[in-house]
Write an enzyme that holds these catalytic residues in place. Structure first.
Site, PDB file in Angstrom:
ATOM      1  CG  ASP A   1     -14.771 -56.497  38.412  1.00  0.00           C
ATOM      2  OD1 ASP A   1     -15.471 -55.495  38.664  1.00  0.00           O
ATOM      3  OD2 ASP A   1     -15.141 -57.398  37.631  1.00  0.00           O
TER       4      ASP A   1
ATOM      5  CG  ASP B   1     -26.221 -58.639  39.507  1.00  0.00           C
ATOM      6  OD1 ASP B   1     -27.154 -59.388  39.147  1.00  0.00           O
ATOM      7  OD2 ASP B   1     -25.087 -58.666  39.010  1.00  0.00           O
TER       8      ASP B   1
ATOM      9  CG  ASP C   1     -28.493 -60.312  33.465  1.00  0.00           C
ATOM     10  OD1 ASP C   1     -29.561 -60.938  33.380  1.00  0.00           O
ATOM     11  OD2 ASP C   1     -27.496 -60.540  32.756  1.00  0.00           O
TER      12      ASP C   1
END
Length: 450
Positions: free
Chosen positions: A143, A66, A64
Site C-alpha cells: 500500500d 512479518d 509484530d
C-alpha cells in the site's frame, strides 16, 4: 486487467547497506530470525518486511514481525511443524512460537491469474488474491512506500524498490501507484492512512489524501469485522487521540462512527472534551502497560448520541429506564452495521450507560447496591469523564469519589443522616433530566440492609 499497469509503478532497487541504517538483529524477534534463517537455508529468499522494518528504522519497537518469501504457503508449512495456513482472500502461513505468531506471506504477483494461484476482482476491489510473483512485483503491490521496505538477513541491508526510505526520512505517506485505484481495491487503506499518519507523526501526501471525500463512501461496503479490527488498531494502540483527530481532518469519521460525527456536529463542547479525555486516558494506560477494553472506548465514542436520544424520548414521556434502553439499543444497532462490535463488549457498553442515572440516586440502599455492581468501576470512571457536562455532574463525581474512600460503616451512618459527611448533591441535568423520586422509608423508620 494487469495490476502492474493499473498501479503505474515501476520498481527501482536501492540497497541501503548496514552502516547506513539503524536496524539491528538484537531488536528483531528471535522467532522471526528463526523463520528467516530456516527459509534461507532451505533455498528460498526471505525478508523481514512492512511495518516492522519501517518502525525499526524510526527507532521503534515493533510488536509484530512479518516475513515475505519466495516459498509458497504449502512449502512454508513443510518446513515448519508449528505452522498453520490461514485465509481465503489472502492465503498466509502462520508460524507459531508460544504466544508469538510470525506471519509469512508469499511474494504477491502483478500478472494475470495463472496456475500458481487465483485472483478475483469485483468493481475494482480485490476480493481474493493468491497469485505469486517476484519481490519486485510484491513491492509495488503493497500500500504505502514506507511499508515496502525489505530487511535482508543475509547481509543486513535494507532493500527499497519504491522510494520508501526517502519517505521515512521525510516523514510522509505516499501510496504506491494511483491513489484512487488503490483505494477502490481496498477502501480500508483510507483508514490505514489516517492511522499511520497519527501513529508515526507523518503527513499524508496531498495526492494520497485527495480521494478521501469522493471515495470515503466505499467504506460503507467494507466488512464490519475488518473495521472493528482497524478500530482497535486505531484507538487502542496508544495513539487514539491523534487517530481521532486525523479521522476528523480527513473527513472519514462519519463513515466509521456516524453517531459520533452527528453528535459532535451539534457543537457540544462538553462531549468533545469527554471523548478527547477518554482517548487521552486510554493512550496513557497503553503507555503504562495497563489493560484497556473496547467496551469503554466505544461507550465514550457513542455516548453523545445515546444521551441525546434518551433525553428526547424522556421529554416525550417515555419512562426513564425504557428511554435509556431504547437509546442504547438503537445506537449500538446502527454502529454494528458499520463496525462489528462483539456482543460481549456491547453488553458492557449498555451497562455503563444505564448506570449513569443511578449515580443520582444516593439513598443508602441504592448506593451500596450500585457499588456492588460488577460494572461500577467502569461506570464511575465514565461519570468522572462527564464532569464538564454540568457543575452538578462534576459535584456528583466528587461525592462518589469521596464516598468510596469511607469505611462501610461511616458511609452507611452518613447516608442514614447521622454522620458528618456532606449531603449528597442533587444532579438534575439537561442531558438526563431525571424525574424526582421519593425517598422510601420502611415503616419502622430504619434503612434496609446494604
Amino acid at each position: 486487467m494487469n495490476l502492474k499497469a493499473r498501479n503505474d509503478a515501476t520498481p527501482s532497487l536501492r540497497i541501503i547497506p548496514r552502516e547506513q541504517h539503524v536496524i539491528s538483529r538484537k531488536n528483531i524477534s528471535k522467532a522471526a530470525l528463526r523463520v528467516l534463517y530456516r527459509l534461507n537455508e532451505a533455498g528460498y529468499t526471505a525478508y523481514l518486511v512492512g511495518g516492522a522494518v519501517r518502525d525499526l528504522l524510526l527507532g521503534g519497537h515493533p510488536k509484530d514481525f512479518d516475513v515475505a518469501t519466495s516459498a509458497t504457503p504449502e512449502e512454508v508449512k513443510k518446513l515448519f511443524r508449528n505452522c498453520r495456513l490461514i485465509g481465503r482472500r489472502f492465503r498466509l502461513a502462520h508460524v507459531v512460537y508460544g504466544q508469538e505468531i510470525i506471519e509469512v506471506a508469499t511474494f504477491r504477483g502483478t500478472g494475470e491469474e495463472d496456475g500458481d494461484g487465483d485472483r478475483h476482482i469485483v468493481d475494482g476491489r480485490i476480493v481474493r488474491d493468491n497469485v505469486w510473483g517476484t519481490i519486485e512485483e510484491d513491492a509495488i503491490r503493497r500500500d504505502f512506500r514506507v511499508n515496502a521496505l525489505y530487511y535482508d538477513i543475509s547481509d543486513f541491508s535494507v532493500r527499497d524498490y519504491v522510494g520508501g526510505m526517502q519517505d521515512v526520512e521525510n516523514r510522509v505517506l505516499h501510496l504506491i501507484g494511483d491513489p484512487a485505484t488503490r483505494y477502490r481495491e481496498d477502501p480500508v487503506r483510507m483508514l490505514r492512512a489516517a492511522r499511520l499518519a497519527a501513529k508515526l507523526n507523518f503527513r499524508i501526501d496531498a495526492a494520497a489524501a485527495a480521494p478521501f471525500e469522493e471515495l470515503g463512501p466505499l467504506l460503507l461496503d467494507a466488512a464490519p469485522a475488518r473495521l472493528f479490527d482497524e478500530s482497535l488498531k486505531m484507538f487502542l494502540g496508544g495513539h487514539g487521540l491523534k487517530s481521532f483527530h486525523m479521522l476528523e481532518q480527513c473527513g472519514l469519521l462519519k463513515f466509521l462512527l456516524p453517531a459520533t460525527a452527528r453528535a459532535l456536529k451539534r457543537g457540544d463542547k462538553a462531549l468533545r472534551g469527554l471523548i478527547e479525555q477518554g482517548l487521552a486516558n486510554t493512550d496513557a494506560r497503553v503507555a503504562e502497560g495497563k489493560s484497556v477494553t473496547p467496551a469503554f472506548l466505544f461507550a465514550v465514542l457513542l455516548w453523545g448520541e445515546v444521551r441525546d436520544l434518551a433525553h428526547a424520548w424522556m421529554v416525550k414521556g417515555v419512562e426513564d429506564s425504557v428511554a435509556w434502553t431504547r437509546a442504547a439499543t438503537h445506537v449500538v444497532a446502527e454502529q454494528c452495521q458499520r463496525v462489528a462490535i462483539p456482543r460481549r463488549f456491547t453488553i458492557t457498553m449498555e451497562e455503563i450507560w444505564s448506570l449513569q442515572p443511578r449515580f443520582e440516586q444516593v439513598q443508602r440502599k441504592r448506593v451500596f447496591r450500585l457499588m456492588a455492581h460488577p460494572r461500577f468501576r467502569a461506570a464511575f470512571d465514565f461519570l468522572l469523564l462527564r464532569a464538564a457536562e454540568s457543575p452538578a455532574i462534576h459535584e456528583l463525581g466528587e461525592w462518589w469519589a469521596h464516598a468510596q474512600q469511607l469505611p462501610h460503616e461511616t458511609l452507611a451512618a452518613a447516608l442514614s443522616g447521622s454522620g458528618a459527611v456532606p449531603e449528597a448533591p442533587v444532579a438534575t441535568t439537561a442531558s438526563t433530566a431525571p424525574r424526582k423520586r421519593r425517598r422510601r422509608r420502611k415503616p419502622n423508620g430504619k434503612s434496609g440492609a446494604a
